[in-house]
Scaffold this motif. Sequence first.
Motif, PDB file in Angstrom:
ATOM      1  N   SER A  78      22.753  14.995  11.806  1.00 55.18           N
ATOM      2  CA  SER A  78      21.850  14.747  10.675  1.00 55.18           C
ATOM      3  C   SER A  78      20.525  15.486  10.814  1.00 55.18           C
ATOM      4  O   SER A  78      19.991  16.012   9.831  1.00 55.18           O
ATOM      5  CB  SER A  78      21.575  13.239  10.543  1.00 55.18           C
ATOM      6  OG  SER A  78      22.771  12.505  10.483  1.00 55.18           O
ATOM      7  N   GLN A 111      28.301   9.517   8.249  1.00 56.24           N
ATOM      8  CA  GLN A 111      27.882   8.299   7.553  1.00 56.24           C
ATOM      9  C   GLN A 111      26.762   7.596   8.313  1.00 56.24           C
ATOM     10  O   GLN A 111      25.779   7.149   7.732  1.00 56.24           O
ATOM     11  CB  GLN A 111      29.078   7.354   7.380  1.00 56.24           C
ATOM     12  CG  GLN A 111      30.121   7.848   6.395  1.00 56.24           C
ATOM     13  CD  GLN A 111      29.560   8.006   4.989  1.00 56.24           C
ATOM     14  OE1 GLN A 111      28.882   7.126   4.463  1.00 56.24           O
ATOM     15  NE2 GLN A 111      29.819   9.163   4.377  1.00 56.24           N
ATOM     16  N   ASP A 160      16.428  12.338   1.755  1.00 57.71           N
ATOM     17  CA  ASP A 160      17.530  13.132   1.202  1.00 57.71           C
ATOM     18  C   ASP A 160      17.875  14.243   2.198  1.00 57.71           C
ATOM     19  O   ASP A 160      17.409  15.382   2.075  1.00 57.71           O
ATOM     20  CB  ASP A 160      17.140  13.718  -0.147  1.00 57.71           C
ATOM     21  CG  ASP A 160      18.326  14.370  -0.863  1.00 57.71           C
ATOM     22  OD1 ASP A 160      19.364  14.617  -0.214  1.00 57.71           O
ATOM     23  OD2 ASP A 160      18.197  14.656  -2.072  1.00 57.71           O
ATOM     24  N   ILE A 178      15.376   7.808   8.073  1.00 58.22           N
ATOM     25  CA  ILE A 178      16.675   8.486   7.962  1.00 58.22           C
ATOM     26  C   ILE A 178      17.811   7.482   8.140  1.00 58.22           C
ATOM     27  O   ILE A 178      18.800   7.504   7.394  1.00 58.22           O
ATOM     28  CB  ILE A 178      16.765   9.631   8.998  1.00 58.22           C
ATOM     29  CG1 ILE A 178      15.759  10.731   8.658  1.00 58.22           C
ATOM     30  CG2 ILE A 178      18.188  10.197   9.046  1.00 58.22           C
ATOM     31  CD1 ILE A 178      15.642  11.819   9.709  1.00 58.22           C
ATOM     32  N   ASN A 187      17.731   4.376   7.408  1.00 56.44           N
ATOM     33  CA  ASN A 187      17.766   3.538   6.213  1.00 56.44           C
ATOM     34  C   ASN A 187      18.066   4.325   4.931  1.00 56.44           C
ATOM     35  O   ASN A 187      17.947   3.784   3.831  1.00 56.44           O
ATOM     36  CB  ASN A 187      16.437   2.799   6.058  1.00 56.44           C
ATOM     37  CG  ASN A 187      16.264   1.715   7.109  1.00 56.44           C
ATOM     38  OD1 ASN A 187      17.247   1.177   7.627  1.00 56.44           O
ATOM     39  ND2 ASN A 187      15.021   1.388   7.437  1.00 56.44           N
ATOM     40  N   LYS A 188      18.418   5.619   5.117  1.00 56.99           N
ATOM     41  CA  LYS A 188      18.806   6.489   3.993  1.00 56.99           C
ATOM     42  C   LYS A 188      17.697   6.614   2.947  1.00 56.99           C
ATOM     43  O   LYS A 188      17.951   6.666   1.731  1.00 56.99           O
ATOM     44  CB  LYS A 188      20.107   5.997   3.358  1.00 56.99           C
ATOM     45  CG  LYS A 188      21.273   5.907   4.351  1.00 56.99           C
ATOM     46  CD  LYS A 188      22.584   5.606   3.676  1.00 56.99           C
ATOM     47  CE  LYS A 188      23.698   5.375   4.689  1.00 56.99           C
ATOM     48  NZ  LYS A 188      23.847   6.477   5.674  1.00 56.99           N
ATOM     49  N   GLN A 189      16.468   6.669   3.433  1.00 53.11           N
ATOM     50  CA  GLN A 189      15.326   6.874   2.545  1.00 53.11           C
ATOM     51  C   GLN A 189      14.934   8.348   2.452  1.00 53.11           C
ATOM     52  O   GLN A 189      13.964   8.694   1.774  1.00 53.11           O
ATOM     53  CB  GLN A 189      14.135   6.047   3.055  1.00 53.11           C
ATOM     54  CG  GLN A 189      14.403   4.544   3.025  1.00 53.11           C
ATOM     55  CD  GLN A 189      13.329   3.748   3.760  1.00 53.11           C
ATOM     56  OE1 GLN A 189      12.747   4.221   4.735  1.00 53.11           O
ATOM     57  NE2 GLN A 189      13.073   2.533   3.281  1.00 53.11           N
ATOM     58  N   LYS A 203      27.793  15.940   6.862  1.00 53.83           N
ATOM     59  CA  LYS A 203      26.904  14.961   7.470  1.00 53.83           C
ATOM     60  C   LYS A 203      27.628  13.633   7.703  1.00 53.83           C
ATOM     61  O   LYS A 203      28.431  13.186   6.867  1.00 53.83           O
ATOM     62  CB  LYS A 203      25.663  14.754   6.611  1.00 53.83           C
ATOM     63  CG  LYS A 203      24.835  16.018   6.442  1.00 53.83           C
ATOM     64  CD  LYS A 203      24.457  16.654   7.770  1.00 53.83           C
ATOM     65  CE  LYS A 203      23.684  17.940   7.617  1.00 53.83           C
ATOM     66  NZ  LYS A 203      23.468  18.620   8.902  1.00 53.83           N
ATOM     67  N   PRO A 261      23.734   8.121  10.803  1.00 49.39           N
ATOM     68  CA  PRO A 261      22.920   9.257  11.229  1.00 49.39           C
ATOM     69  C   PRO A 261      23.100   9.591  12.715  1.00 49.39           C
ATOM     70  O   PRO A 261      23.107   8.706  13.567  1.00 49.39           O
ATOM     71  CB  PRO A 261      21.493   8.792  10.937  1.00 49.39           C
ATOM     72  CG  PRO A 261      21.640   7.811   9.831  1.00 49.39           C
ATOM     73  CD  PRO A 261      22.934   7.105  10.104  1.00 49.39           C
ATOM     74  N   TYR A 300      22.865   4.311  14.459  1.00 49.40           N
ATOM     75  CA  TYR A 300      22.530   5.725  14.695  1.00 49.40           C
ATOM     76  C   TYR A 300      23.046   6.135  16.070  1.00 49.40           C
ATOM     77  O   TYR A 300      23.425   5.297  16.908  1.00 49.40           O
ATOM     78  CB  TYR A 300      21.006   5.950  14.627  1.00 49.40           C
ATOM     79  CG  TYR A 300      20.278   5.442  15.851  1.00 49.40           C
ATOM     80  CD1 TYR A 300      19.888   6.313  16.863  1.00 49.40           C
ATOM     81  CD2 TYR A 300      20.004   4.076  16.029  1.00 49.40           C
ATOM     82  CE1 TYR A 300      19.245   5.846  18.000  1.00 49.40           C
ATOM     83  CE2 TYR A 300      19.365   3.610  17.146  1.00 49.40           C
ATOM     84  CZ  TYR A 300      18.985   4.493  18.145  1.00 49.40           C
ATOM     85  OH  TYR A 300      18.367   4.027  19.276  1.00 49.40           O
TER      86      TYR A 300
END
Length: 341
Positions: free
Chosen positions: A241, A159, A311, A305, A307-309, A157, A161, A194
Amino acid sequence: MSKIIFIGGIGHKNEFGGELTKNKMIVSYLKDEGYRLKLVDTHNAKQRPWNILLLPLYFLLYPKAELIISTSLDNVISLLKILKVLKTNRNVVYWGIGGSFPKRIKEGLIDKELLSVFSIIIVEGHSMKDTLLECGFKNVIVCPNFKKIFYIPTPIKPQIPKFVFLSRIQPEKGVQFILDVAKKLNKDGLENKYVIDFYGGISSDFSAQFDDELKPFSNVNYKGTLNLNSKEGYDLLSSYSAMLFPTIWSGEGFPGVIIDAYISGLPVIATDWSLNKEFIIDGKTGFILPVDDVENNMYLVMLSIINKQVDIGAMSDECQAQVKKYDVNNAIKYSGIQSYI
């Protein structure tokens, strides 16, 4: 094994599409199981009328052969009328293509009496079966769409998205929703956070507009087509992603691109449309968007996604765990189809 006359779009070796791809796999599976097939390829029938002329010949030569029809009902209405008049004793199977025909039967747009010639009707999802049962049919079984799964990549994946769209590029497939959400994300200062890549053939009546829509973007791209008959194609797809699939196309069933996404470990962000909710587990293998507010809900999911909230790694693992059931051998075996042919 018995002889089967198979009617449906197949095309040449290098011709693909929803119906063509599915029928190639059905034909391959039946041959591997030992069935003797006589093929009537309906693809581009106007340009290849000699293919259709094989049908009456096969009917005469093989009076006891079973008949499998795997194409749009609209393509075979005349044939169904003939079969109904002839009151054939053949075992006639309809292997449904797409997801709209049960609804059209319920609405009276297709004469359900014509379907009385079928000994069994195979549909891609349970909601399709329920609709046909409401219409009085009893001979309905479910077999989801499938792929010949020859490779499972190891997802790596990015870095930042990266979202991918892989389908026919036209408004009905949700392309305009995606572009409008991208405009909103970029307006909010997220242009460098993104990427969105589009793959697929572009509808001729949307091509000029699509080109114009892409011009202002530095992070939204058209990448042409993606070859998923190779390991390299799936390796590339697995580098994304998530997949975007906000379709509102009336003919949608269980599209093969969802299986491609699962093979590649991609959660699918899709509308609550047709069969999507049957095959996408909300929060585990993707996200289901209410169709009455697609843009705002897709914006919120993509933002989470970015904001990496979310998984994504865990969802990716779950997608690949689910995909085994959609391998052609597993899907057909567990549907029980072989009891009817």
